[in-house]
Design a protein around this motif. Structure first.
Motif, short mmCIF file in Angstrom:
data_model
loop_
_atom_site.label_atom_id
_atom_site.label_comp_id
_atom_site.label_asym_id
_atom_site.label_seq_id
_atom_site.Cartn_x
_atom_site.Cartn_y
_atom_site.Cartn_z
N UNK A 131 45.46 25.65 -98.23
CA UNK A 131 45.26 24.21 -98.24
C UNK A 131 46.62 23.53 -98.34
N UNK A 132 46.83 22.49 -97.53
CA UNK A 132 48.04 21.70 -97.72
C UNK A 132 47.69 20.31 -98.24
N UNK A 133 46.39 19.99 -98.25
CA UNK A 133 45.97 18.72 -98.85
C UNK A 133 44.46 18.74 -99.07
N UNK A 134 44.03 17.87 -99.95
CA UNK A 134 42.61 17.64 -100.21
C UNK A 134 42.42 16.13 -100.15
N UNK A 135 41.47 15.67 -99.33
CA UNK A 135 41.27 14.24 -99.12
C UNK A 135 39.84 13.86 -99.48
N UNK A 136 39.70 12.73 -100.17
CA UNK A 136 38.37 12.20 -100.47
C UNK A 136 38.13 10.97 -99.61
N UNK A 137 36.86 10.74 -99.27
CA UNK A 137 36.48 9.61 -98.44
C UNK A 137 35.19 8.99 -98.96
N UNK A 138 34.95 7.76 -98.58
CA UNK A 138 33.67 7.12 -98.87
C UNK A 138 33.06 6.65 -97.55
N UNK A 139 31.73 6.56 -97.55
CA UNK A 139 31.04 6.09 -96.36
C UNK A 139 31.04 4.57 -96.37
N UNK A 140 31.49 3.99 -95.27
CA UNK A 140 31.49 2.54 -95.12
C UNK A 140 30.37 2.16 -94.16
N UNK A 141 29.24 1.62 -94.70
CA UNK A 141 28.11 1.33 -93.82
C UNK A 141 28.41 0.22 -92.81
N UNK A 142 29.34 -0.70 -93.15
CA UNK A 142 29.68 -1.77 -92.20
C UNK A 142 30.36 -1.22 -90.95
N UNK A 143 31.12 -0.15 -91.10
CA UNK A 143 31.84 0.44 -89.99
C UNK A 143 31.16 1.72 -89.48
N UNK A 144 30.13 2.16 -90.21
CA UNK A 144 29.43 3.41 -89.87
C UNK A 144 30.40 4.58 -89.73
N UNK A 145 31.31 4.65 -90.70
CA UNK A 145 32.30 5.73 -90.68
C UNK A 145 32.82 5.96 -92.10
N UNK A 146 33.51 7.07 -92.24
CA UNK A 146 34.15 7.39 -93.52
C UNK A 146 35.50 6.72 -93.60
N UNK A 147 35.85 6.24 -94.79
CA UNK A 147 37.16 5.62 -95.04
C UNK A 147 37.89 6.45 -96.09
N UNK A 148 39.20 6.68 -95.91
CA UNK A 148 39.95 7.46 -96.89
C UNK A 148 40.06 6.75 -98.23
N UNK A 149 40.13 7.53 -99.31
CA UNK A 149 40.28 6.99 -100.66
C UNK A 149 41.51 7.60 -101.32
N UNK A 150 41.48 8.90 -101.56
CA UNK A 150 42.58 9.61 -102.22
C UNK A 150 42.92 10.86 -101.43
N UNK A 151 44.16 11.31 -101.62
CA UNK A 151 44.59 12.57 -101.02
C UNK A 151 45.57 13.22 -102.00
N UNK A 152 45.42 14.53 -102.17
CA UNK A 152 46.36 15.30 -102.98
C UNK A 152 47.10 16.24 -102.03
N UNK A 153 48.40 16.04 -101.91
CA UNK A 153 49.22 16.88 -101.05
C UNK A 153 49.72 18.07 -101.85
N UNK A 154 49.57 19.27 -101.31
CA UNK A 154 49.96 20.50 -101.98
C UNK A 154 51.15 21.11 -101.25
N UNK A 155 52.19 21.48 -102.02
CA UNK A 155 53.33 22.14 -101.42
C UNK A 155 53.45 23.52 -102.03
N UNK A 156 53.53 24.52 -101.17
CA UNK A 156 53.62 25.91 -101.60
C UNK A 156 54.99 26.48 -101.29
N UNK A 157 55.34 27.48 -102.07
CA UNK A 157 56.62 28.15 -101.92
C UNK A 157 56.35 29.65 -101.90
#
Length: 181
Positions: A10-36
């Motif tokens: 995984x390089x990121x995890x993103x959360x979304x919510x459903x927007x009924x006005x647009x009939x699509x998902x909208x982004x909310x939060x994202x956690x970016x992961x950096x590995x070594x």
């Protein structure tokens, strides 16, 4: 201890919510992961180095980064195998997480127990009260150390607060068996 492996990273995890006005998902939060891949004498292991929280700015349609959390291992290379010479395998010293810097002025230090088993003091597998465990490979047992957390210290790096340490101990008191693990 069981571990779960995958060839995917995984390089990121993103959360979304459903927007009924647009009939699509909208982004909310994202956690970016950096590995070594810190180098070892005998192997390379993937290490989660940072997590960066991001919030979605709908006005600019862009991610806004928050403070980075850093995961580190300072002097926490502890051997996994109890008797690697007898097993004719490399000792493997993977990193143990022992410093977390939270990005807002705090730091957490983790202290681990010492090794509890040696090749000459291995317990009986079914009555094991020591901090090591056997792994059957189909022909023999291989023994591995189990390191437990003995203390966690919270440090205030910006406000001058006192360190707060929580100590941990483990026992079989009250148990009907003498098997610790």
């Amino acid at each position: 201890s069981p571990t779960f492996w995958s060839y995917e990273r995984f390089d990121s995890v993103t959360t979304q919510i459903w927007d009924p006005d647009w009939s699509s998902y909208k982004p909310v939060d994202k956690w970016s992961l950096w590995h070594d891949y810190p180098a070892f004498d005998d192997a390379d292991f993937m290490w989660l180095r940072t997590i960066t929280p991001n919030g979605w700015n709908a006005a600019t349609s862009a991610w806004v980064a928050g403070p980075v959390t850093l995961f580190d291992s300072i002097g926490a290379l502890l051997p996994n195998r109890v008797h690697y010479a007898a097993a004719r395998t490399p000792p493997t010293y993977p990193y143990r997480l022992n410093v977390i810097t939270n990005g807002v002025g705090g730091q957490t230090w983790v202290t681990y127990s010492l090794a509890d088993c040696t090749p000459s003091t291995l317990p009986t597998a079914n009555t094991n009260a020591r901090r090591c465990f056997p792994q059957w490979d189909g022909s023999t047992f291989h023994w591995f150390h189990k390191y437990v957390v003995t203390a966690v210290t919270e440090k205030d790096l910006t406000g001058g607060g006192l360190d707060v340490t929580t100590n941990y101990s483990y026992s079989m008191n009250g148990s009907s068996e003498n098997v610790l693990w």
